[in-house]
Design an enzyme around this catalytic site. Structure first.
Site, PDB file in Angstrom:
ATOM      1  N   ASN A 175     -34.398  -9.188 -26.503  1.00 51.25           N
ATOM      2  CA  ASN A 175     -33.081  -8.546 -26.535  1.00 51.25           C
ATOM      3  C   ASN A 175     -33.347  -7.042 -26.484  1.00 51.25           C
ATOM      4  OD1 ASN A 175     -30.566  -7.542 -27.106  1.00 51.25           O
ATOM      5  ND2 ASN A 175     -30.336  -8.590 -29.066  1.00 51.25           N
TER       6      ASN A 175
ATOM      7  N   ARG B 162     -31.480 -11.757 -23.528  1.00 51.64           N
ATOM      8  CA  ARG B 162     -30.068 -11.564 -23.825  1.00 51.64           C
ATOM      9  C   ARG B 162     -29.544 -10.484 -22.890  1.00 51.64           C
ATOM     10  NH1 ARG B 162     -27.255 -10.306 -29.626  1.00 51.64           N
ATOM     11  NH2 ARG B 162     -25.123 -10.287 -28.833  1.00 51.64           N
TER      12      ARG B 162
ATOM     13  N   HIS C 158     -20.299 -11.586 -27.675  1.00 54.88           N
ATOM     14  CA  HIS C 158     -20.852 -12.419 -28.764  1.00 54.88           C
ATOM     15  C   HIS C 158     -20.855 -13.907 -28.388  1.00 54.88           C
ATOM     16  CE1 HIS C 158     -19.480  -9.026 -31.649  1.00 54.88           C
ATOM     17  NE2 HIS C 158     -20.798  -8.948 -31.505  1.00 54.88           N
TER      18      HIS C 158
ATOM     19  N   ARG D 207     -16.790   1.275 -34.094  1.00 60.75           N
ATOM     20  CA  ARG D 207     -15.876   1.182 -32.937  1.00 60.75           C
ATOM     21  C   ARG D 207     -14.443   0.952 -33.406  1.00 60.75           C
ATOM     22  NH1 ARG D 207     -19.111  -3.484 -30.123  1.00 60.75           N
ATOM     23  NH2 ARG D 207     -21.037  -2.883 -31.163  1.00 60.75           N
TER      24      ARG D 207
ATOM     25  N   GLU E  51     -28.480 -16.359 -32.330  1.00 61.66           N
ATOM     26  CA  GLU E  51     -28.357 -16.149 -30.883  1.00 61.66           C
ATOM     27  C   GLU E  51     -29.691 -16.377 -30.175  1.00 61.66           C
ATOM     28  OE1 GLU E  51     -26.761 -12.737 -32.522  1.00 61.66           O
ATOM     29  OE2 GLU E  51     -25.063 -12.598 -31.168  1.00 61.66           O
TER      30      GLU E  51
END
Ligand code: ADP
Length: 396
Positions: A9, A96, A184, A244, A382
């Site tokens: 990732n 990823r 996600h 965010r 993940e």
């Protein structure tokens, strides 16, 4: 010879990795870690499956040349792995990748055509996609001939219907790829598979999964497939996050451009880095630090976060036409008990009844016995999802 799958990732200044063995039906974690601070003050940490530190290395400059880019960081990683994995060979590498665009709804083996397609998606995720692709390029150079598989954060959400995928813009924009992609997805897919394995009837039901970490989103799924999600065209949309803003009236942006002369760079910086829990609390993006601060401003920030997550759960339950379970995951979802309580407070109207003691004990099921909606807490994984996809494509 025992085969391994390497999961990568690659972010702007870090490469996270996991190594899993590929013999068993389910990949088994062997080691995981990261090289972070690439290009600045790098640190390489690797741990085994039990969390025992295998490597913890920093570089002190000059004579000790630190890794300056993804390829050099990967070389450090390979060097450390080589001496520990012995005879076992990396059979495939799973990456990823944030964006698969409108068309890639499943993982793919990367070749020159796929790479060109993924390059073409950089404008859709300029902050993440280029780093993900740099990771693929570095891994391809380091492991020639080893299959590279790209797994997308957007892919899971491609199942949703047009009504949930479009903005109310002239249709040419949808055709150009301006859509509610959602992110996600690998986390949601993992949670869907986990619930289905634990309880097939529930897995076939209507779930809202709240992935609440530094980045946060929620996903409505029915029968293990995405119906709706809180994030949209970018990972700015939906609920407020660590830094965010979450959903915002586009009129605010127009107003800031007109009155403060903000351009796209200034807006990008503010909306990604200075908003959310950090901007509201004035303390930190980290829930633990905001809770510890305990000032009225910090409490208001958490109350707003809980309010917006609760509102999103209501909206997603409506998208599903009902709710069988609410699943919390990721750092905040798995750990922040008080915040989970605040989020669920008032959701009785949907049939969500929290068991306060179970919630405080961080139990795997935190709803009252007999609550019409079950409330679950589950860890996400993940990397495991990427390893599964990578092995499945390899087998095919
Ligand atoms: P990322 O999106 O970077 O992977 P994580 O999933 O690790 O983020 O989530 C980080 C968030 O989880 C932070 O806000 C952190 O404060 C919060 N968190 C982690 N542990 C706890 C805890 N015990 N109590 C409250 N919040 C926690």
């Amino acid at each position: 010879m025992a085969a391994l799958v390497l999961v990568l990732n690659a972010g702007s200044s870090s490469i996270k990795f996991s190594v899993l063995s590929a013999e068993a039906k389910e990949p088994l974690l062997i080691a995981k870690g990261q090289v972070e601070g690439i290009g600045a003050a790098p640190r390489f940490v690797a741990r085994d499956a039990e969390g025992k530190t295998l490597v913890d290395r920093r570089w002190d400059g000059a004579a000790d040349d630190p890794p300056n880019d993804h390829a050099e960081a990967l070389a450090v990683l390979i060097d450390a792995l080589d001496s520990r994995l012995g005879e076992r060979k990396i059979a495939a590498i799973g990456h990823r990748v944030v964006h698969g665009g409108p068309d890639l709804a499943a993982p793919v083996v990367v070749d020159a055509t796929v790479m060109a397609l993924l390059e073409g998606l950089v404008p859709l995720a300029p902050l993440h996609q280029p780093h993900n692709l740099a990771g693929i390029r570095a891994a391809t150079a380091a492991f020639p001939g080893v299959p590279q598989v790209a797994c997308f954060d957007t892919a899971f959400h491609r199942a949703k219907a047009w009504v949930a995928d479009t903005f109310a813009l002239p249709p040419r924009y949808y055709d150009q790829g301006i859509r509610r992609y959602g992110f996600h997805g690998l986390s949601y897919e993992y949670i869907a598979s986990r619930i289905a394995a634990e309880d097939p009837a529930l897995g076939a039901g209507r779930l809202v999964v709240a992935h609440l970490g530094n980045g946060a989103s929620l996903c409505a799924m029915a029968n293990g497939r995405c119906v709706d999600t809180s994030m949209g065209f970018t990972a700015l949309d939906g609920v407020p996050m660590g830094t965010r803003c979450g959903q915002i009236d586009p009129g605010v942006l127009i107003h800031l451009m007109q009155t403060e002369g903000m351009d796209s760079d200034a807006l990008t910086h503010m909306l990604y880095h200075d908003c959310g829990l950090k901007g509201l609390s004035g303390v930190s993006q980290d829930v633990r630090e905001i809770e510890a601060a305990g000032t009225p401003r910090a409490q208001r920030a958490l109350a707003h976060f809980a309010f917006r997550v609760r509102r999103e759960i209501g909206a997603l339950a409506a998208s599903l036409g009902g709710l069988d379970a609410l699943v919390f995951t990721a750092g905040i979802g798995e750990n922040a008990r008080a915040l989970r309580g605040q989020i669920c407070d008032g959701l009785g109207v949907l049939g969500v009844h929290l068991d306060t003691a179970a919630n405080l004990a961080n139990a795997p099921e935190i709803s009252e016995v007999g609550s019409p909606v079950r409330v679950l807490v589950r860890g996400t994984d993940e990397e495991r999802m990427i390893a599964r996809h990578t092995l499945a494509l390899l087998a095919a």
